[in-house]
Design a protein around this motif. Structure first.
Motif, PDB file in Angstrom:
ATOM      1  N   CYS A  28       0.812  -1.219   0.000  1.00 49.37           N
ATOM      2  CA  CYS A  28       0.000   0.000   0.000  1.00 49.37           C
ATOM      3  C   CYS A  28       0.844   1.266   0.000  1.00 49.37           C
ATOM      4  O   CYS A  28       0.332   2.350  -0.294  1.00 49.37           O
ATOM      5  CB  CYS A  28      -0.927   0.033   1.216  1.00 49.37           C
ATOM      6  SG  CYS A  28      -2.152  -1.283   1.263  1.00 49.37           S
ATOM      7  N   SER A  32       3.220   5.468  -1.570  1.00 51.76           N
ATOM      8  CA  SER A  32       1.774   5.275  -1.618  1.00 51.76           C
ATOM      9  C   SER A  32       1.423   4.714  -2.984  1.00 51.76           C
ATOM     10  O   SER A  32       1.925   5.197  -4.012  1.00 51.76           O
ATOM     11  CB  SER A  32       1.021   6.591  -1.410  1.00 51.76           C
ATOM     12  OG  SER A  32      -0.369   6.413  -1.623  1.00 51.76           O
ATOM     13  N   THR A  33       0.561   3.708  -3.003  1.00 52.72           N
ATOM     14  CA  THR A  33       0.080   3.191  -4.292  1.00 52.72           C
ATOM     15  C   THR A  33      -0.907   4.151  -4.937  1.00 52.72           C
ATOM     16  O   THR A  33      -1.279   3.963  -6.088  1.00 52.72           O
ATOM     17  CB  THR A  33      -0.585   1.817  -4.108  1.00 52.72           C
ATOM     18  OG1 THR A  33      -1.567   1.905  -3.072  1.00 52.72           O
ATOM     19  CG2 THR A  33       0.435   0.756  -3.752  1.00 52.72           C
ATOM     20  N   PRO A  65      -6.643   3.521  -5.542  1.00 48.01           N
ATOM     21  CA  PRO A  65      -6.753   2.541  -4.456  1.00 48.01           C
ATOM     22  C   PRO A  65      -7.340   3.121  -3.176  1.00 48.01           C
ATOM     23  O   PRO A  65      -7.007   4.236  -2.757  1.00 48.01           O
ATOM     24  CB  PRO A  65      -5.294   2.120  -4.233  1.00 48.01           C
ATOM     25  CG  PRO A  65      -4.493   3.310  -4.664  1.00 48.01           C
ATOM     26  CD  PRO A  65      -5.247   3.929  -5.798  1.00 48.01           C
ATOM     27  N   PHE A  71      -8.562   1.318   0.792  1.00 47.59           N
ATOM     28  CA  PHE A  71      -8.520   0.081   1.546  1.00 47.59           C
ATOM     29  C   PHE A  71      -9.185   0.237   2.912  1.00 47.59           C
ATOM     30  O   PHE A  71      -9.186   1.311   3.502  1.00 47.59           O
ATOM     31  CB  PHE A  71      -7.067  -0.362   1.783  1.00 47.59           C
ATOM     32  CG  PHE A  71      -6.260  -0.558   0.536  1.00 47.59           C
ATOM     33  CD1 PHE A  71      -6.383  -1.715  -0.212  1.00 47.59           C
ATOM     34  CD2 PHE A  71      -5.376   0.421   0.106  1.00 47.59           C
ATOM     35  CE1 PHE A  71      -5.631  -1.896  -1.370  1.00 47.59           C
ATOM     36  CE2 PHE A  71      -4.624   0.252  -1.042  1.00 47.59           C
ATOM     37  CZ  PHE A  71      -4.757  -0.910  -1.786  1.00 47.59           C
ATOM     38  N   ASN A  94      -8.520  -1.062   6.597  1.00 47.63           N
ATOM     39  CA  ASN A  94      -7.387  -1.667   7.312  1.00 47.63           C
ATOM     40  C   ASN A  94      -7.758  -2.198   8.692  1.00 47.63           C
ATOM     41  O   ASN A  94      -6.882  -2.461   9.511  1.00 47.63           O
ATOM     42  CB  ASN A  94      -6.225  -0.673   7.421  1.00 47.63           C
ATOM     43  CG  ASN A  94      -6.526   0.481   8.370  1.00 47.63           C
ATOM     44  OD1 ASN A  94      -7.642   0.621   8.867  1.00 47.63           O
ATOM     45  ND2 ASN A  94      -5.523   1.305   8.628  1.00 47.63           N
ATOM     46  N   PRO A 135      -4.495   5.188   0.828  1.00 47.59           N
ATOM     47  CA  PRO A 135      -3.227   5.111   1.576  1.00 47.59           C
ATOM     48  C   PRO A 135      -2.457   6.415   1.426  1.00 47.59           C
ATOM     49  O   PRO A 135      -2.133   6.831   0.312  1.00 47.59           O
ATOM     50  CB  PRO A 135      -2.496   3.940   0.918  1.00 47.59           C
ATOM     51  CG  PRO A 135      -3.098   3.827  -0.454  1.00 47.59           C
ATOM     52  CD  PRO A 135      -4.517   4.262  -0.328  1.00 47.59           C
ATOM     53  N   SER A 175      -8.860  -5.404   4.173  1.00 49.35           N
ATOM     54  CA  SER A 175      -7.947  -5.885   3.145  1.00 49.35           C
ATOM     55  C   SER A 175      -7.285  -7.186   3.579  1.00 49.35           C
ATOM     56  O   SER A 175      -6.913  -7.354   4.747  1.00 49.35           O
ATOM     57  CB  SER A 175      -6.858  -4.836   2.883  1.00 49.35           C
ATOM     58  OG  SER A 175      -5.807  -5.387   2.104  1.00 49.35           O
TER      59      SER A 175
END
Length: 391
Positions: A239, A246-247, A262, A264, A266, A299, A350
């Motif tokens: 991530c 950061s993605t 993206p 997510f 967490n 992220p 995730s």
């Protein structure tokens, strides 16, 4: 909390915003890249950030944007500026769990650091609409639920008059927008602020110096942490990979046709055992109303992360050690109170947040590596500092 209708309204108020899918990024030629790299002071190991074709940066826009960023005249009641929630010494975060707006209203999300924000394909913690900095700036300036700077329709003329009656700003707006004779407008303010924000590039940390060939820039402990960060035990890189950690990333070379956005879950919360987060902020769900998007957040970049505590979208984790403990457990356990629940059992979490064991040596090494992402030149750069403090 601002709902989707408010977001749509905000995105429709200005021809500048990129909420329209037809918005394009400027295609940069080699000569233009050299000029942009010099103007924005982009490090050689970074790509040029994406720049929308409606707001080409100039030195004059940067100068105006920097002044506006620090000026409390931009809030309706003249009590706050952008810098009130984004302090240079804290990598343009604010050190608070969540900030308050200019009228004292409590915001629900933690103030993110602004380093390298130009490289994110979407802006803010959980939004698929804000694709350019110009889009996002509409909210802190204009929003009324909650109020931040509070420049709602009844205050717009009053706020603009402050700049149009100020001889310094009259000159700055004329220089930044030489083809316009209308003086200060919200569109021009947003363009100038966005241009200044695109200069907030952080790429001179010990990690960067190591990346560029200085093998003495990281300690042995930090190198171990680097390996663990990118390994399949800690799995941070899934991530938080790439040059911006950061993605959520794009640059001028990115193909918008294959761009990913993206978000997510967490396992920070798990109210009622069904994946829910506190009702004041359920992340992407609040925009899409898709129940599978509860707790989905973008992220953040980990650049300067040692300076941007507290952590998570709501500032509910105080230290880097506690962040790692959260992932070691595979989700946070809250035993009592209105947010009680076991995030490890969150059905929307995730699959990368599965929990694992690590030694104290390994944990300390990862923290040491994260500390190596601190860019002291960035947080002390006079080009980003408060112009009103200069003598």
């Amino acid at each position: 909390m601002q709902n989707i209708l408010s977001i749509i309204v905000l995105c429709s108020v200005s021809y500048l915003t990129a909420c329209d899918s037809s918005s394009e990024t400027t295609v940069v030629t080699s000569n233009e890249e050299i000029d942009l790299r010099q103007l924005l002071k982009v490090p050689e190991h970074f790509a040029i950030p994406p720049i929308p074709d409606f707001n080409v940066p100039t030195r004059e826009k940067i100068e105006l944007g920097r002044r506006l960023f620090y000026d409390t005249k931009l809030s309706a009641n003249q009590t706050q500026s952008c810098a009130s929630c984004h302090k240079q010494s804290l990598a343009f975060s604010d050190g608070k769990v969540t900030p308050k707006g200019s009228t004292g209203e409590q915001l629900v999300r933690n103030s993110q650091g602004l380093a390298n924000s130009a490289y994110h394909p979407t802006l803010t913690w959980a939004n698929k609409v804000f694709l350019e900095i110009e889009d996002q700036l509409q909210v802190p300036i204009r929003a009324d639920d909650p109020v931040e700077l509070g420049v709602t329709p009844i205050y717009v003329d009053e706020v603009l008059a402050r700049f149009n009656n100020d001889n310094v700003y009259i000159g700055l707006f004329a220089n930044a927008f030489p083809e316009s004779s209308t003086g200060a407008t919200l569109n021009k303010i947003i363009q100038a602020l966005a241009t200044f924000c695109r200069t907030l590039i952080s790429g001179d940390s010990p990690y960067d110096r190591y990346y560029q060939g200085d093998k003495t820039a990281l300690t042995q402990q930090q190198l171990l942490g680097f390996q663990l960060f990118n390994g399949e035990k800690f799995e941070c890189f899934h991530c938080h990979g790439g040059i911006n950690f950061s993605t959520s990333y794009r640059d001028n070379n990115s193909n918008l046709g294959t761009q990913t956005y993206p978000f997510f879950n967490n396992g920070l919360y798990n109210l009622n055992g069904d994946g829910s987060y506190p009702t004041d902020d359920q992340g992407l769900f609040d925009q899409t109303f898709n129940p599978n998007h509860r707790g989905f957040f973008r992220p953040p970049s980990l650049r300067n992360v040692a300076l941007t505590a507290p952590y998570m979208h709501d500032g509910s984790i105080a230290t880097l050690r506690e962040v790692i403990d959260h992932y070691l457990r595979g989700g946070r356990l809250i035993e009592n109170g209105p947010n009680a629940g076991d995030g490890r059992l969150n059905p929307l979490k995730s699959g990368l947040v599965r929990g694992f064991s690590a030694s104290e040596e390994e944990i300390a090494a990862v923290i040491a590596f994260l500390e190596s992402l601190t860019d002291e030149n960035f947080v002390n750069n006079p080009d980003f500092s408060n112009p009103f403090s200069e003598k």
